[in-house]
Design a protein around this motif. Structure first.
Motif, PDB file in Angstrom:
ATOM      1  N   MET A 154      -8.188 -12.342 -25.793  1.00 23.10           N
ATOM      2  CA  MET A 154      -7.704 -13.067 -24.643  1.00 23.10           C
ATOM      3  C   MET A 154      -7.997 -12.253 -23.391  1.00 23.10           C
ATOM      4  SD  MET A 154      -3.980 -14.354 -25.942  1.00 23.10           S
ATOM      5  CE  MET A 154      -3.654 -12.918 -26.951  1.00 23.10           C
ATOM      6  N   ARG A 155      -8.414 -12.957 -22.374  1.00 22.62           N
ATOM      7  CA  ARG A 155      -8.687 -12.275 -21.110  1.00 22.62           C
ATOM      8  C   ARG A 155      -7.518 -12.434 -20.150  1.00 22.62           C
ATOM      9  NH1 ARG A 155     -15.132 -12.590 -19.828  1.00 22.62           N
ATOM     10  NH2 ARG A 155     -15.700 -11.540 -21.759  1.00 22.62           N
ATOM     11  N   TYR A 156      -7.261 -11.344 -19.433  1.00 17.94           N
ATOM     12  CA  TYR A 156      -6.189 -11.318 -18.436  1.00 17.94           C
ATOM     13  C   TYR A 156      -6.733 -10.741 -17.137  1.00 17.94           C
ATOM     14  CZ  TYR A 156      -2.689 -12.494 -21.904  1.00 17.94           C
ATOM     15  OH  TYR A 156      -1.961 -13.153 -22.862  1.00 17.94           O
ATOM     16  N   LEU A 157      -6.237 -11.282 -16.043  1.00 25.25           N
ATOM     17  CA  LEU A 157      -6.528 -10.784 -14.715  1.00 25.25           C
ATOM     18  C   LEU A 157      -5.351  -9.914 -14.283  1.00 25.25           C
ATOM     19  CD1 LEU A 157      -8.322 -10.983 -12.105  1.00 25.25           C
ATOM     20  CD2 LEU A 157      -6.833 -12.865 -11.427  1.00 25.25           C
ATOM     21  N   LEU A 158      -5.632  -8.660 -13.957  1.00 20.72           N
ATOM     22  CA  LEU A 158      -4.607  -7.735 -13.476  1.00 20.72           C
ATOM     23  C   LEU A 158      -4.863  -7.555 -11.983  1.00 20.72           C
ATOM     24  CD1 LEU A 158      -4.933  -5.030 -16.296  1.00 20.72           C
ATOM     25  CD2 LEU A 158      -3.641  -7.182 -16.341  1.00 20.72           C
ATOM     26  N   THR A 159      -4.005  -8.129 -11.151  1.00 21.36           N
ATOM     27  CA  THR A 159      -4.244  -8.080  -9.710  1.00 21.36           C
ATOM     28  C   THR A 159      -3.424  -6.982  -9.053  1.00 21.36           C
ATOM     29  OG1 THR A 159      -2.578  -9.781  -9.224  1.00 21.36           O
ATOM     30  CG2 THR A 159      -4.836 -10.530  -9.563  1.00 21.36           C
ATOM     31  N   LEU A 160      -4.053  -6.331  -8.083  1.00 18.41           N
ATOM     32  CA  LEU A 160      -3.443  -5.233  -7.350  1.00 18.41           C
ATOM     33  C   LEU A 160      -3.174  -5.695  -5.923  1.00 18.41           C
ATOM     34  CD1 LEU A 160      -5.988  -2.512  -8.482  1.00 18.41           C
ATOM     35  CD2 LEU A 160      -3.938  -3.286  -9.653  1.00 18.41           C
ATOM     36  N   HIS A 161      -2.009  -5.367  -5.436  1.00 19.20           N
ATOM     37  CA  HIS A 161      -1.616  -5.778  -4.094  1.00 19.20           C
ATOM     38  C   HIS A 161      -1.286  -4.548  -3.265  1.00 19.20           C
ATOM     39  CE1 HIS A 161      -1.509  -9.979  -5.352  1.00 19.20           C
ATOM     40  NE2 HIS A 161      -1.140  -9.460  -6.508  1.00 19.20           N
ATOM     41  N   MET A 162      -1.740  -4.555  -2.029  1.00 15.93           N
ATOM     42  CA  MET A 162      -1.570  -3.411  -1.135  1.00 15.93           C
ATOM     43  C   MET A 162      -0.662  -3.785   0.027  1.00 15.93           C
ATOM     44  SD  MET A 162      -2.193  -0.452   0.220  1.00 15.93           S
ATOM     45  CE  MET A 162      -3.351   0.136  -0.989  1.00 15.93           C
ATOM     46  N   ASN A 163       0.278  -2.916   0.315  1.00 15.54           N
ATOM     47  CA  ASN A 163       1.091  -3.048   1.517  1.00 15.54           C
ATOM     48  C   ASN A 163       0.721  -1.861   2.404  1.00 15.54           C
ATOM     49  OD1 ASN A 163       3.082  -2.804   3.499  1.00 15.54           O
ATOM     50  ND2 ASN A 163       4.602  -3.799   2.204  1.00 15.54           N
ATOM     51  N   PRO A 164      -0.011  -2.100   3.498  1.00 14.31           N
ATOM     52  CA  PRO A 164      -0.452  -0.987   4.348  1.00 14.31           C
ATOM     53  C   PRO A 164       0.703  -0.128   4.865  1.00 14.31           C
ATOM     54  CG  PRO A 164      -1.577  -3.004   4.962  1.00 14.31           C
ATOM     55  CD  PRO A 164      -0.501  -3.380   3.979  1.00 14.31           C
ATOM     56  N   ALA A 165       1.854  -0.723   5.138  1.00  7.48           N
ATOM     57  CA  ALA A 165       2.996   0.061   5.629  1.00  7.48           C
ATOM     58  C   ALA A 165       3.460   1.044   4.553  1.00  7.48           C
ATOM     59  CB  ALA A 165       4.136  -0.860   6.047  1.00  7.48           C
ATOM     60  N   LEU A 166       3.499   0.604   3.313  1.00  9.22           N
ATOM     61  CA  LEU A 166       3.878   1.489   2.210  1.00  9.22           C
ATOM     62  C   LEU A 166       2.811   2.557   1.998  1.00  9.22           C
ATOM     63  CD1 LEU A 166       5.845   1.431  -0.647  1.00  9.22           C
ATOM     64  CD2 LEU A 166       3.520   1.163  -1.437  1.00  9.22           C
ATOM     65  N   TRP A 167       1.554   2.164   2.001  1.00 10.11           N
ATOM     66  CA  TRP A 167       0.444   3.097   1.794  1.00 10.11           C
ATOM     67  C   TRP A 167       0.489   4.220   2.838  1.00 10.11           C
ATOM     68  CZ3 TRP A 167      -2.615   4.111  -2.131  1.00 10.11           C
ATOM     69  CH2 TRP A 167      -3.783   4.838  -1.940  1.00 10.11           C
ATOM     70  N   ALA A 168       0.844   3.873   4.073  1.00 10.67           N
ATOM     71  CA  ALA A 168       0.900   4.854   5.158  1.00 10.67           C
ATOM     72  C   ALA A 168       1.978   5.913   4.924  1.00 10.67           C
ATOM     73  CB  ALA A 168       1.138   4.151   6.487  1.00 10.67           C
ATOM     74  N   THR A 169       2.957   5.612   4.084  1.00 15.98           N
ATOM     75  CA  THR A 169       4.024   6.592   3.818  1.00 15.98           C
ATOM     76  C   THR A 169       3.633   7.597   2.738  1.00 15.98           C
ATOM     77  OG1 THR A 169       5.143   5.292   2.092  1.00 15.98           O
ATOM     78  CG2 THR A 169       5.789   4.874   4.412  1.00 15.98           C
TER      79      THR A 169
END
Length: 116
Positions: free
Chosen positions: A1-16
């Motif tokens: 079975m194939r699955y899509l694993l999506t990644l989400h970025m929050n620039p405000a969090l990344w900046a910390t």
């Protein structure tokens, strides 16, 4: 079975994050790619541009309307994905937890139901 694993970025969090934390995320992706390649579960992965480099198109009354930016108005945005071919949903979830971004933001696991 194939699955899509999506990644989400929050620039405000990344900046910390510290430079060491950011580098650990980058290096973690290399290790994750090695893991799923060696296990034979890797299908595909892509990193995506930020929303400011995105064009969203909607057709209204037969006319294409284009705007710069993502479809969803949000601080967080889809920044990349992996497609994996695994034996079960449980394995897809297990792999998603190994993606370094999961320490800081959510990784979504979605079953692929149709491929063209």
């Amino acid at each position: 079975m194939r699955y899509l694993l999506t990644l989400h970025m929050n620039p405000a969090l990344w900046a910390t994050l510290t430079d060491d934390q950011k580098n650990a995320v980058y290096e973690g992706h290399g290790a994750f790619i090695t893991l799923i390649t060696e296990s034979g579960e890797m299908v595909e992965t892509k990193a995506l541009a930020e929303p400011g480099e995105t064009k969203t198109i909607q057709v209204k009354n037969g006319v294409a309307q284009t705007k710069t930016g993502g479809f969803v108005e949000s601080e967080a945005f889809l920044c990349g994905y992996y497609v994996v071919d695994v034996e079960s949903e449980e394995r897809a979830v297990e792999l998603a937890a190994k993606i370094p971004d999961a320490q800081y933001t959510a990784v979504e696991v979605r079953k692929v139901v149709h491929e063209g």
